[in-house]
Structure formats: C-alpha cells, structure tokens
Design a protein around this motif. Structure first.
Motif, PDB file in Angstrom:
ATOM      1  N   ILE A 136      -8.040   3.964  -3.047  1.00 52.17           N
ATOM      2  CA  ILE A 136      -6.661   3.854  -2.579  1.00 52.17           C
ATOM      3  C   ILE A 136      -6.160   2.473  -2.999  1.00 52.17           C
ATOM      4  CG2 ILE A 136      -5.108   3.848  -0.593  1.00 52.17           C
ATOM      5  CD1 ILE A 136      -7.069   5.574   0.904  1.00 52.17           C
ATOM      6  N   PRO A 137      -5.218   2.402  -3.951  1.00 54.61           N
ATOM      7  CA  PRO A 137      -4.698   1.101  -4.367  1.00 54.61           C
ATOM      8  C   PRO A 137      -3.989   0.403  -3.206  1.00 54.61           C
ATOM      9  CG  PRO A 137      -4.027   2.858  -5.880  1.00 54.61           C
ATOM     10  CD  PRO A 137      -4.591   3.513  -4.661  1.00 54.61           C
ATOM     11  N   LYS A 138      -3.727  -0.894  -3.380  1.00 57.71           N
ATOM     12  CA  LYS A 138      -3.096  -1.665  -2.325  1.00 57.71           C
ATOM     13  C   LYS A 138      -1.804  -1.003  -1.854  1.00 57.71           C
ATOM     14  CE  LYS A 138      -2.394  -6.227  -2.726  1.00 57.71           C
ATOM     15  NZ  LYS A 138      -1.723  -7.533  -2.935  1.00 57.71           N
ATOM     16  N   MET A 139      -1.688  -0.837  -0.529  1.00 53.34           N
ATOM     17  CA  MET A 139      -0.491  -0.237   0.051  1.00 53.34           C
ATOM     18  C   MET A 139      -0.202  -0.888   1.400  1.00 53.34           C
ATOM     19  SD  MET A 139      -1.686   3.513   1.490  1.00 53.34           S
ATOM     20  CE  MET A 139      -0.009   3.840   2.042  1.00 53.34           C
ATOM     21  N   GLN A 140       1.016  -0.712   1.866  1.00 54.34           N
ATOM     22  CA  GLN A 140       1.391  -1.276   3.155  1.00 54.34           C
ATOM     23  C   GLN A 140       0.720  -0.499   4.290  1.00 54.34           C
ATOM     24  OE1 GLN A 140       5.608  -1.828   3.749  1.00 54.34           O
ATOM     25  NE2 GLN A 140       5.943  -2.368   1.585  1.00 54.34           N
ATOM     26  N   ALA A 141       0.196  -1.227   5.264  1.00 45.23           N
ATOM     27  CA  ALA A 141      -0.480  -0.595   6.397  1.00 45.23           C
ATOM     28  C   ALA A 141       0.457   0.335   7.154  1.00 45.23           C
ATOM     29  CB  ALA A 141      -1.037  -1.667   7.332  1.00 45.23           C
ATOM     30  N   PHE A 163       0.805   3.637   5.491  1.00 49.51           N
ATOM     31  CA  PHE A 163      -0.382   4.453   5.751  1.00 49.51           C
ATOM     32  C   PHE A 163      -0.295   5.114   7.122  1.00 49.51           C
ATOM     33  CE2 PHE A 163      -4.649   4.922   7.546  1.00 49.51           C
ATOM     34  CZ  PHE A 163      -5.274   5.676   6.569  1.00 49.51           C
ATOM     35  N   ILE A 164       0.059   4.336   8.143  1.00 52.45           N
ATOM     36  CA  ILE A 164       0.165   4.874   9.503  1.00 52.45           C
ATOM     37  C   ILE A 164       1.230   5.962   9.575  1.00 52.45           C
ATOM     38  CG2 ILE A 164       0.792   4.290  11.887  1.00 52.45           C
ATOM     39  CD1 ILE A 164      -0.419   1.489  11.337  1.00 52.45           C
ATOM     40  N   ASN A 165       2.370   5.721   8.915  1.00 58.05           N
ATOM     41  CA  ASN A 165       3.456   6.712   8.926  1.00 58.05           C
ATOM     42  C   ASN A 165       3.065   7.998   8.211  1.00 58.05           C
ATOM     43  OD1 ASN A 165       5.026   4.834  10.263  1.00 58.05           O
ATOM     44  ND2 ASN A 165       6.144   4.185   8.438  1.00 58.05           N
ATOM     45  N   SER A 166       2.112   7.908   7.280  1.00 61.52           N
ATOM     46  CA  SER A 166       1.738   9.065   6.466  1.00 61.52           C
ATOM     47  C   SER A 166       0.629   9.904   7.079  1.00 61.52           C
ATOM     48  CB  SER A 166       1.295   8.595   5.071  1.00 61.52           C
ATOM     49  OG  SER A 166       2.351   7.943   4.401  1.00 61.52           O
ATOM     50  N   LEU A 167       0.017   9.420   8.162  1.00 66.06           N
ATOM     51  CA  LEU A 167      -1.039  10.203   8.808  1.00 66.06           C
ATOM     52  C   LEU A 167      -0.452  11.518   9.318  1.00 66.06           C
ATOM     53  CD1 LEU A 167      -2.850   7.377  10.811  1.00 66.06           C
ATOM     54  CD2 LEU A 167      -3.600   8.451   8.681  1.00 66.06           C
ATOM     55  N   PRO A 168      -1.088  12.650   9.018  1.00 61.93           N
ATOM     56  CA  PRO A 168      -0.529  13.950   9.413  1.00 61.93           C
ATOM     57  C   PRO A 168      -0.322  14.072  10.915  1.00 61.93           C
ATOM     58  CG  PRO A 168      -2.318  14.229   7.833  1.00 61.93           C
ATOM     59  CD  PRO A 168      -2.332  12.792   8.238  1.00 61.93           C
ATOM     60  N   ASN A 169       0.839  14.560  11.305  1.00 60.43           N
ATOM     61  CA  ASN A 169       1.115  14.814  12.721  1.00 60.43           C
ATOM     62  C   ASN A 169       0.120  15.830  13.267  1.00 60.43           C
ATOM     63  OD1 ASN A 169       3.310  13.162  12.399  1.00 60.43           O
ATOM     64  ND2 ASN A 169       4.795  14.819  12.215  1.00 60.43           N
ATOM     65  N   GLY A 218       3.382   6.174  16.790  1.00 60.60           N
ATOM     66  CA  GLY A 218       4.096   5.068  17.418  1.00 60.60           C
ATOM     67  C   GLY A 218       3.497   3.708  17.134  1.00 60.60           C
ATOM     68  N   MET A 219       2.355   3.659  16.448  1.00 57.15           N
ATOM     69  CA  MET A 219       1.727   2.370  16.143  1.00 57.15           C
ATOM     70  C   MET A 219       2.538   1.622  15.086  1.00 57.15           C
ATOM     71  SD  MET A 219      -2.154   1.527  14.794  1.00 57.15           S
ATOM     72  CE  MET A 219      -2.929   1.761  16.398  1.00 57.15           C
ATOM     73  N   LYS A 220       2.653   0.306  15.240  1.00 56.28           N
ATOM     74  CA  LYS A 220       3.351  -0.552  14.285  1.00 56.28           C
ATOM     75  C   LYS A 220       2.380  -1.629  13.804  1.00 56.28           C
ATOM     76  CE  LYS A 220       7.298   1.538  15.112  1.00 56.28           C
ATOM     77  NZ  LYS A 220       7.906   2.447  14.114  1.00 56.28           N
ATOM     78  N   ALA A 221       2.407  -1.910  12.510  1.00 59.05           N
ATOM     79  CA  ALA A 221       1.503  -2.915  11.960  1.00 59.05           C
ATOM     80  C   ALA A 221       2.132  -3.561  10.735  1.00 59.05           C
ATOM     81  CB  ALA A 221       0.163  -2.282  11.590  1.00 59.05           C
ATOM     82  N   THR A 222       1.666  -4.744  10.402  1.00 58.32           N
ATOM     83  CA  THR A 222       2.084  -5.438   9.184  1.00 58.32           C
ATOM     84  C   THR A 222       0.861  -5.663   8.306  1.00 58.32           C
ATOM     85  OG1 THR A 222       1.756  -7.619  10.194  1.00 58.32           O
ATOM     86  CG2 THR A 222       3.946  -6.635  10.381  1.00 58.32           C
ATOM     87  N   GLY A 223       1.129  -6.035   7.036  1.00 54.95           N
ATOM     88  CA  GLY A 223       0.037  -6.336   6.120  1.00 54.95           C
ATOM     89  C   GLY A 223      -0.251  -5.204   5.152  1.00 54.95           C
ATOM     90  N   LYS A 233      -8.458  -5.836   3.691  1.00 55.38           N
ATOM     91  CA  LYS A 233      -7.145  -5.981   4.316  1.00 55.38           C
ATOM     92  C   LYS A 233      -6.535  -7.334   3.979  1.00 55.38           C
ATOM     93  CE  LYS A 233      -9.193  -7.423   8.703  1.00 55.38           C
ATOM     94  NZ  LYS A 233      -9.250  -7.199  10.152  1.00 55.38           N
ATOM     95  N   GLU A 234      -5.229  -7.385   4.039  1.00 54.64           N
ATOM     96  CA  GLU A 234      -4.489  -8.597   3.693  1.00 54.64           C
ATOM     97  C   GLU A 234      -3.375  -8.810   4.711  1.00 54.64           C
ATOM     98  OE1 GLU A 234      -1.346  -8.947   0.307  1.00 54.64           O
ATOM     99  OE2 GLU A 234      -3.279  -9.463  -0.596  1.00 54.64           O
ATOM    100  N   ASN A 235      -3.517  -9.862   5.512  1.00 52.82           N
ATOM    101  CA  ASN A 235      -2.503 -10.204   6.530  1.00 52.82           C
ATOM    102  C   ASN A 235      -2.238  -9.040   7.488  1.00 52.82           C
ATOM    103  OD1 ASN A 235      -2.131 -12.760   5.284  1.00 52.82           O
ATOM    104  ND2 ASN A 235      -0.705 -11.823   3.814  1.00 52.82           N
ATOM    105  N   PHE A 236      -3.283  -8.294   7.806  1.00 49.88           N
ATOM    106  CA  PHE A 236      -3.111  -7.136   8.686  1.00 49.88           C
ATOM    107  C   PHE A 236      -3.009  -7.584  10.143  1.00 49.88           C
ATOM    108  CE2 PHE A 236      -4.849  -3.856  11.473  1.00 49.88           C
ATOM    109  CZ  PHE A 236      -4.034  -2.787  11.146  1.00 49.88           C
ATOM    110  N   LYS A 237      -2.034  -7.020  10.859  1.00 46.92           N
ATOM    111  CA  LYS A 237      -1.857  -7.343  12.269  1.00 46.92           C
ATOM    112  C   LYS A 237      -1.192  -6.174  12.981  1.00 46.92           C
ATOM    113  CE  LYS A 237       0.083 -10.804  15.426  1.00 46.92           C
ATOM    114  NZ  LYS A 237       0.908 -12.048  15.533  1.00 46.92           N
TER     115      LYS A 237
END
Length: 654
Positions: A340-345, A348-354, A362-367, A393-397
């Motif tokens: 998985i090439p570098k992508m925004q966290a 990734f969270i938004n793309s997880l199947p419902n 509802g989770m929010k993250a940066t990095g 990970k890079e600047n993940f929070k």
C-alpha cells in the motif's frame, strides 16, 4: 529457373482443382456429412457420458446454414440437461469433412438448459469426470498452454453473430431453485445487448447486460445493470450458503489475451459498485463496499500462475499493489506480496467498509502511512515459511476515537462481557469495586504464571509476535482450518473490553487494527494493560476478575495465592467454564492436570522466571470456595470430612 516457375504454377493449379473438388464434395454431400457428424455426437454422448442425444429434424439451407429442431440431451435415469426447440446456425464445411462442427452465426429460441441435484444425484455428473486420455499423473501440465487452448476453444464456440430468445437456464439444488430466462440476447457487430429475468424462491428481478464483445480477438467490455429499482441480488447463494449479496452494477473488461514466448498474458479490469454482503462468518451485520476495482495483469508460464505486481486493487480510496503466484518448478510454492503506497490515514479510515469496521466509524486522525506484506510458503519445506508485515507511519495522531475509545483503559469504566450476543452483568473496573485488584496486590507468582502461559514477551512486543503468527499459519495450513490463533495479552484485552466473542472476520480484523493503535501510539502503559486484563477476564462461570476468582476457588485474596494455586488459575484462562473437568471424584486434580502444571513449573525454572526455592514445600491445591460445588465429588475426601467435623462441633451444645 523457367522449369521451377512452371512447376510452381502447375502445383498451384493442381491444389486449386483439389480444393474445388473438396468444396464441391462438401457442398453436394453436406447433408450426409451433417448426419454423420450428428451420429458421431450421438454415439459419443451414449458411450462416454451415458446420455441420450437426439435431433428431430436437421437440414441445410443455402450453402452452410443449418436448421435443427427439438435438440435434446438427457442423461439416462436423470433429468434432461438441454431441450432447445429451434437452432439455426452457420457451419464451416471444411471442419465438417472430419466430423467436427464449428459454429458461425447462431440463433436459439424456445427451450431450456437445467442443472438438477436430487439427494446426491446430479444430472451433470457424467460431464465432470476426467477423460482417461487427460490423466497423466507423472506429466506436468503447462499452465500457459493449457489455459490458452481452453480459452481459445471456448471463445471459438461463441458465434460473432448471435440471437437468443426465450431460453431459460434452470438450477434446482434439492428444491433450492433459481431460473435465468433470456428474453433476448443479441450479439451483432461486436455489440452485446441482453435482457434477462431472474426468479428464485425468494425474489424476482430483471437484468440487463450490454457492452462490447469480440470473441475472435478475445476482447470484451461488459456491464451488468438492474432494470428494476434497487440493487441486483445474487441468486441461489442466499438459500445454499446463507450468503446474501447484492450490487448496483458490475463492469468486466478483457483487454488482452495473448501468448508469446511460452507465456500467457491476460490483462483487463473489473469493478463493482455498492457491493453489499451479509454472511454470519464475515460480520454480524451488512457489509457495504461502495466502490471496488481490480486492474489485473495475469501471467501464466509453463510452471507458474501469477498476478503481476503491476496490478492494482482499489477499495474506495485504498489502493494496493498485489503480487500472488503459484509455482511448481521444483517445489510447490505459494507467494503473496501486498504493497500500500503512502496514503493519508484519514482516507484509509474513511475507506473501511461499513459494517466490517463498526468500531472505527467516526474516528478522526492525521498523518500518513505505507504498508508492506511479504508471505511465502513452500509446501515441501513448511518450516521455511516467510511472514513479514511492516507498517510505516508518518506524523500519525488520533484526534477522535470511534465507538472503541482506547483511552478509556486509563480510567475507571464499566465492563460487560458479551456471550452469544447477550450482555453479562456489569463489572466496575476501578477502586470503587471491592473486588478490583491493583497489579501491586496480585501475587507475583500469578503474574509470572499467566505471562508464561499466555504471552511471555508481553512487556517487549508491540501487540503481535511474528513467530507466533508463523506457527499459527503453519498449523492452520496443515489442518486446513483455523485451528490455532496467535493471541497476545494485548489482543485478548482488546477483544474482551471493546469487541465480542463472535468468530467473524470482522471481529478479527478490528482486533488487529485496534491492537496496533493501542500498542504503537503509547495510549496505555503495559502495566496498566496487564492490570485491566487481570480484572476483566473470565476465570470461571460468571466469575470475572482475579479478585472474584481467588475467592471463588481458594477463599483468599489475590496477594495470598501460592505457586500451585497460581499455576492452576493460569491453566483455567483458556477454558474457564470447564475448570471442573480437571478434577477427579475426590476433588483432587487429575493426572493430566498435574502433569501440565509440572511442565509449566519446569518451563518457568528453565527460563529463570522461578528459582528452586519457589517450589519448596508446595502442597497440592484444595478448592475450598464456591467452585467446589461445581466438582463432581462422589467419594468423601479429607477436606469434606474436615468440613463435616467442623459443622458437628459448631452444632454441639457445650
């Protein structure tokens, strides 16, 4: 030079005359040749497949057009496989000379093809057997050559000009029924247009399939749509496997099928929109994948089948490059690599199947992050298994948690175990609960015993143990089922506090992601995790936490437990509701339980977790708490006699 030229011209003339004679013969005797070809098919169906094949009428119209009426194929003593009232086709004359029928144009109307299964009897079994000529156990199959011949043969049977009307495909699997009626199918000028009617025991729908199809050049671009409102439902699987699936549309593209230098290339892509799946082994609710695409590059050689790493899979906003191969050159080797090439966290969270990751909604993250998986299994050398998983990970929070708020482990909270979807009694994890026991008040022996049996490297790993995963994979491959997990204490804690005990793919995937977040973002200290673990896990029937457990079994505080009692309590954790089977009818540990405890004690001595002095003056355990009522004691033992004597003394009036 003139002689050679005249000889060549003469040869061409002779060839032309012979060709003309052959064509004339084929034309004038085409009816006879057709009857011979049909007789050959009839004989083959009878002798090789024990089937009855018949054609009521057959005749040529024009040079190569053939009309057949009432074509029937029926296995003897079973349901009819095929019954078509009218077939009109164009047959190539030259192949007909050797008894082969090759189709050009094709028209089918009014009939059915059906597959049935009644009990264990299927009407198509005869066609599944391998021909004896194809069985060569000592010969290796050339995958590229075999696949290319099979694909070419199948596509050559598809006419470039086709019209089908009122033909039904029927499926009856012990009264689990599905029918697909082709109201109209037209393939002309490489354009496909189809209207279908689907009917099962549970629903009815109308579908449309259209697009581009060029069977001779092995290319296609086809789309599936629903003519009615709502999504397209997948038939049969709901009744047969309890798998309910639907989608809005599917696109299938075959761009290139080409063989060169002994290798077969198959390129194209497929996509699906709003795929919804409901299956108990996947998740307890509907799983929705909004958009999925597979841009594939298959490569087959003489001794391998692979998905090339230039392929791309996309799940919503998640893109990954897979490489998968099956090789048989020297050993049988399975390989899987995922990148998985570098992508925004957050993407990734938004793309997880419902429905598959409900605790992350509802989770929010940066990095950002990137991920690589490397798996390789040699069937002939299983101990060389390769399993390497890396996430950078890079600047993940984490800015905001979803349903699973990992930070709650740091404070007081109420825990309720969920067993068979039923919430159990609430357990307060905090000092207000008299049974709550801080880690400092738990016997060091118990901490050592539990860590040794459940997770020896707990204080050193980051939630997962690669070697344990390898051993788990090996055992699951050998047994061909999920016979062994690789759960660390971190994984058990997350499963107990945030998830359920359901055995689903959803629960396992969520467990892995939550453990990674917990262990790699310094949310909770290791000591606090272990303390919560001791206070929430089940130690017996409706017994939660070590405070309840130590009194339930031994009427002691957790700090007063001796080594043998701690060894016993550690052995209870995997199956807490079955602890009573460790005891005989005198209330003493059975021989196998004693041997298991001895093994654990010796293991701890070898590892330096215990010293010899710890094992001195250790007595066999005696269950004296409420747990004793669960034992099947039929022969009075010393403890029972002692208790009875105490009761008699209490009742004696001095």
């Amino acid at each position: 030079m003139k002689i050679q030229k005249s000889t060549l011209i003469l040869s061409l003339k002779i060839f032309a005359v012979l060709l003309l004679v052959v064509l004339c013969g084929a034309y004038f005797f085409r009816a006879t040749l057709l009857q011979q070809a049909l007789a050959k098919i009839t004989s083959k169906m009878n002798t090789d497949y024990n089937c009855f094949f018949s054609v009521k009428e057959s005749a040529f119209e024009g040079i190569s057009n053939v009309k057949l009426s009432q074509v029937i194929l029926a296995p003897k003593n079973s349901d009819t496989l095929l019954n078509i009232q009218h077939i009109e086709t164009e047959i190539a004359l030259l192949p007909l000379l050797v008894g082969d029928i090759q189709l050009g144009k094709l028209q089918l109307s009014n009939g059915y093809i059906q597959l049935t299964k009644k009990g264990k009897i299927r009407n198509f079994d005869a066609f599944l057997k391998k021909d004896s000529d194809d069985i060569h156990k000592d010969d290796k199959r050339d995958y590229a050559d075999f696949a290319y011949r099979l694909i070419s043969k199948m596509l050559n049977l598809v006419p470039v000009d086709m019209k089908v009307e009122n033909v039904t495909f029927k499926l009856n699997d012990n009264e689990k029924k599905a029918t697909l009626k082709i109201n109209q199918l037209i393939l002309a000028n490489e354009q496909l247009n189809t209207q279908l009617a689907i009917k099962t025991n549970t629903f009815e729908q109308r579908w449309r399939i259209n697009g581009f199809a060029d069977p001779r050049n092995k290319q296609a671009d086809i789309r599936f749509f629903n003519l009615d409102t709502g999504a397209i439902k997948v038939p049969y699987l709901d009744e047969r496997y309890q798998l309910i699936a639907s989608f809005d549309s599917i696109r299938l593209n075959i761009d290139n099928i080409q063989k060169s230098r002994g290798k077969l290339h198959i390129d194209g892509f497929s996509s699906i929109v709003n795929l919804k799946i409901n299956y108990p082994k996947i998740a307890s609710k509907d799983v929705l994948i909004k958009n999925a695409l597979f841009d594939y590059r298959f490569l087959l050689g003489e001794d391998f089948i692979s998905v090339d790493s230039t392929s791309t899979m996309q799940l919503n906003q998640i893109k990954l490059h897979p490489y998968a191969s099956y090789q048989t050159a020297n050993d049988t080797i399975y390989t899987l690599k995922i990148a998985i090439p570098k992508m925004q966290a957050q993407h990734f969270i938004n793309s997880l199947p419902n429905g598959l990751f409900t605790h992350f909604e509802g989770m929010k993250a940066t990095g950002n992050f990137d991920y690589k998986l490397d798996f390789k299994f040699n069937k002939n050398k299983p101990n060389t298994l390769v399993f390497d998983s890396k996430l950078n990970k890079e600047n993940f929070k984490i800015l905001q948690y979803g349903e699973a708020n990992l930070n709650k482990l740091n404070g007081e909270f109420t825990y309720r175990a969920i067993i068979n979807n039923v919430p159990q009694r609430p357990i307060l994890v905090g000092v207000a609960n008299p049974n709550y026991t801080p880690l400092t008040d738990i016997s060091p022996y118990l901490q050592k015993c539990v860590l040794t049996s459940e997770d020896p490297s707990f204080f050193h790993h980051r939630g997962f143990i690669n070697e344990a995963f390898k051993q788990s994979i090996l055992k699951n491959i050998r047994t061909k089922k999920f016979a062994r997990g690789a759960s660390t204490i971190s994984m058990q804690l997350v499963k107990n506090v945030f998830l359920t005990r359901e055995k689903t793919l959803s629960r396992k995937l969520e467990e892995i992601l939550l453990v990674y977040l917990l262990e790699n973002n310094r949310i909770v200290s290791k000591s606090r995790m272990l303390e919560v673990y001791f206070n929430v896990i089940e130690w017996g029937p409706n017994v939660y936490g070590i405070g309840e457990a130590s009194r339930f079994y031994f009427q002691k505080a957790p700090s007063d437990l001796n080594l043998n009692e701690c060894l016993f309590l550690a052995s209870v954790i995997p199956s807490p509701k079955k602890f009573m089977y460790k005891f005989n009818n005198q209330g003493n540990l059975k021989e196998f339980a004693i041997k298991n405890e001895k093994f654990m004690r010796n293991l701890m001595l070898r590892r330096g977790v215990l010293v010899t002095e710890d094992t001195v003056a250790q007595k066999p355990i005696q269950v004296s708490g409420n747990a004793r009522s669960y034992l099947h004691i039929t022969v009075p033992d010393s403890l029972t006699i002692a208790n009875d004597s105490i009761k008699e003394l209490d009742e004696f009036d001095f």
